[in-house]
Design a protein around this motif. Structure first.
Motif, PDB file in Angstrom:
ATOM      1  N   CYS A  12      -5.576  -1.792   6.608  1.00 43.39           N
ATOM      2  CA  CYS A  12      -4.841  -1.114   7.681  1.00 43.39           C
ATOM      3  C   CYS A  12      -5.509   0.207   8.050  1.00 43.39           C
ATOM      4  O   CYS A  12      -5.752   0.489   9.222  1.00 43.39           O
ATOM      5  CB  CYS A  12      -3.393  -0.872   7.273  1.00 43.39           C
ATOM      6  SG  CYS A  12      -2.401  -2.376   7.350  1.00 43.39           S
ATOM      7  N   HIS A  13      -5.810   1.032   7.042  1.00 45.34           N
ATOM      8  CA  HIS A  13      -6.424   2.336   7.316  1.00 45.34           C
ATOM      9  C   HIS A  13      -7.588   2.622   6.385  1.00 45.34           C
ATOM     10  O   HIS A  13      -8.083   3.743   6.354  1.00 45.34           O
ATOM     11  CB  HIS A  13      -5.372   3.454   7.207  1.00 45.34           C
ATOM     12  CG  HIS A  13      -4.129   3.189   7.991  1.00 45.34           C
ATOM     13  ND1 HIS A  13      -2.961   2.799   7.398  1.00 45.34           N
ATOM     14  CD2 HIS A  13      -3.907   3.200   9.320  1.00 45.34           C
ATOM     15  CE1 HIS A  13      -2.037   2.589   8.335  1.00 45.34           C
ATOM     16  NE2 HIS A  13      -2.584   2.819   9.500  1.00 45.34           N
ATOM     17  N   HIS A  20       0.162   4.100   1.028  1.00 52.31           N
ATOM     18  CA  HIS A  20      -0.076   4.990   2.172  1.00 52.31           C
ATOM     19  C   HIS A  20       0.996   4.814   3.235  1.00 52.31           C
ATOM     20  O   HIS A  20       1.717   5.749   3.545  1.00 52.31           O
ATOM     21  CB  HIS A  20      -1.471   4.759   2.768  1.00 52.31           C
ATOM     22  CG  HIS A  20      -1.677   5.505   4.045  1.00 52.31           C
ATOM     23  ND1 HIS A  20      -2.020   4.894   5.220  1.00 52.31           N
ATOM     24  CD2 HIS A  20      -1.545   6.835   4.327  1.00 52.31           C
ATOM     25  CE1 HIS A  20      -2.103   5.810   6.175  1.00 52.31           C
ATOM     26  NE2 HIS A  20      -1.836   6.990   5.653  1.00 52.31           N
ATOM     27  N   ALA A  21       1.101   3.606   3.786  1.00 53.79           N
ATOM     28  CA  ALA A  21       2.070   3.395   4.867  1.00 53.79           C
ATOM     29  C   ALA A  21       2.742   2.031   4.789  1.00 53.79           C
ATOM     30  O   ALA A  21       3.352   1.602   5.753  1.00 53.79           O
ATOM     31  CB  ALA A  21       1.401   3.579   6.225  1.00 53.79           C
ATOM     32  N   CYS A  42      -7.132  -1.949   1.290  1.00 52.84           N
ATOM     33  CA  CYS A  42      -6.099  -2.045   2.323  1.00 52.84           C
ATOM     34  C   CYS A  42      -6.812  -1.861   3.656  1.00 52.84           C
ATOM     35  O   CYS A  42      -7.372  -0.793   3.925  1.00 52.84           O
ATOM     36  CB  CYS A  42      -5.018  -0.987   2.145  1.00 52.84           C
ATOM     37  SG  CYS A  42      -3.768  -1.113   3.446  1.00 52.84           S
ATOM     38  N   CYS A  77       1.493  -1.157   4.351  1.00 54.53           N
ATOM     39  CA  CYS A  77       0.842  -2.429   4.680  1.00 54.53           C
ATOM     40  C   CYS A  77       0.670  -3.261   3.413  1.00 54.53           C
ATOM     41  O   CYS A  77       0.641  -2.720   2.306  1.00 54.53           O
ATOM     42  CB  CYS A  77      -0.541  -2.189   5.284  1.00 54.53           C
ATOM     43  SG  CYS A  77      -0.524  -1.662   6.995  1.00 54.53           S
ATOM     44  N   CYS A 121       0.840  -1.207   0.000  1.00 55.51           N
ATOM     45  CA  CYS A 121       0.000   0.000   0.000  1.00 55.51           C
ATOM     46  C   CYS A 121       0.873   1.255   0.000  1.00 55.51           C
ATOM     47  O   CYS A 121       1.786   1.375   0.822  1.00 55.51           O
ATOM     48  CB  CYS A 121      -0.914  -0.006   1.217  1.00 55.51           C
ATOM     49  SG  CYS A 121      -2.020   1.425   1.282  1.00 55.51           S
ATOM     50  N   SER A 181      -7.880   2.392   2.834  1.00 55.07           N
ATOM     51  CA  SER A 181      -7.759   2.846   1.451  1.00 55.07           C
ATOM     52  C   SER A 181      -8.361   1.823   0.493  1.00 55.07           C
ATOM     53  O   SER A 181      -8.306   0.614   0.730  1.00 55.07           O
ATOM     54  CB  SER A 181      -6.291   3.066   1.084  1.00 55.07           C
ATOM     55  OG  SER A 181      -5.783   4.199   1.743  1.00 55.07           O
TER      56      SER A 181
HETATM   57  S1  FES Z   1      -1.228   1.406   4.825  1.00 50.23           S
HETATM   58 FE1  FES Z   1      -2.870   1.036   3.457  1.00 50.23          FE
HETATM   59  S2  FES Z   1      -4.368   2.482   4.018  1.00 50.23           S
HETATM   60 FE2  FES Z   1      -2.702   2.907   5.359  1.00 50.23          FE
END
Ligand code: FES
Length: 142
Positions: A106-107, A90-91, A104, A93, A88, A109
């Motif tokens: 994790c948060h 974003h961060a 995703c 994952c 991902c 997305s």
């Molecule tokens: S790591 Fe995927 S939405 Fe944050």
């Protein structure tokens, strides 16, 4: 085959939780070591030139996740296969779910199965698209 998700390793799970999130966190931690991201080996590199799935593993209007190599395979239209990194943007994952969109967990997305572009959530960058070829039912990562 309708929308849904399966794992190319033979599991028919919609979510791959736990270890995937931990692995994603490890990748984020490693990013702070000073090596540029583009110079770092990618999880997909070990599978380049190999068959990563069969077309029958990838449902129409959905997709699947190849856990080894962190690859998302999708089939947005009949016979049209796409591949993205499951990391991902974003961060870091590992993407855990593919239904109508790529999720995703994790948060939260979500990404378009046809383009990898973000549709919702904190991610603002698309998933990295990966080159594949299809021969018969074999999907090979280029
Ligand atoms: S790591 Fe995927 S939405 Fe944050």
């Amino acid at each position: 085959m309708g929308a849904g998700s399966t794992c190319a390793c033979g599991m028919s799970r919609r979510r791959l939780l736990g270890a995937a999130g931990i692995a994603g966190a490890a990748v984020v931690g490693a990013s702070a070591c000073g090596t540029r991201d583009e110079d770092r080996p990618k999880p997909q590199d070990v599978l380049r030139g190999t068959v990563v799935a069969q077309t029958t593993d990838v449902p129409e209007g959905g997709g699947t996740i190849v856990v080894e190599g962190k690859i998302v395979l999708t089939q947005p239209e009949p016979g049209d296969y796409r591949a993205y990194s499951a990391v991902c943007p974003h961060a870091g994952c590992t993407i855990q779910e593919v239904e109508v969109n790529i999720h995703c967990l994790c948060h939260g997305s979500e990404f378009d199965i046809a383009t990898g572009q973000p549709l919702a959530g904190p991610a603002t960058s698309p998933l990295e698209e990966l080159a594949i070829s299809v021969s018969g039912t074999d999907i090979t990562l280029e």
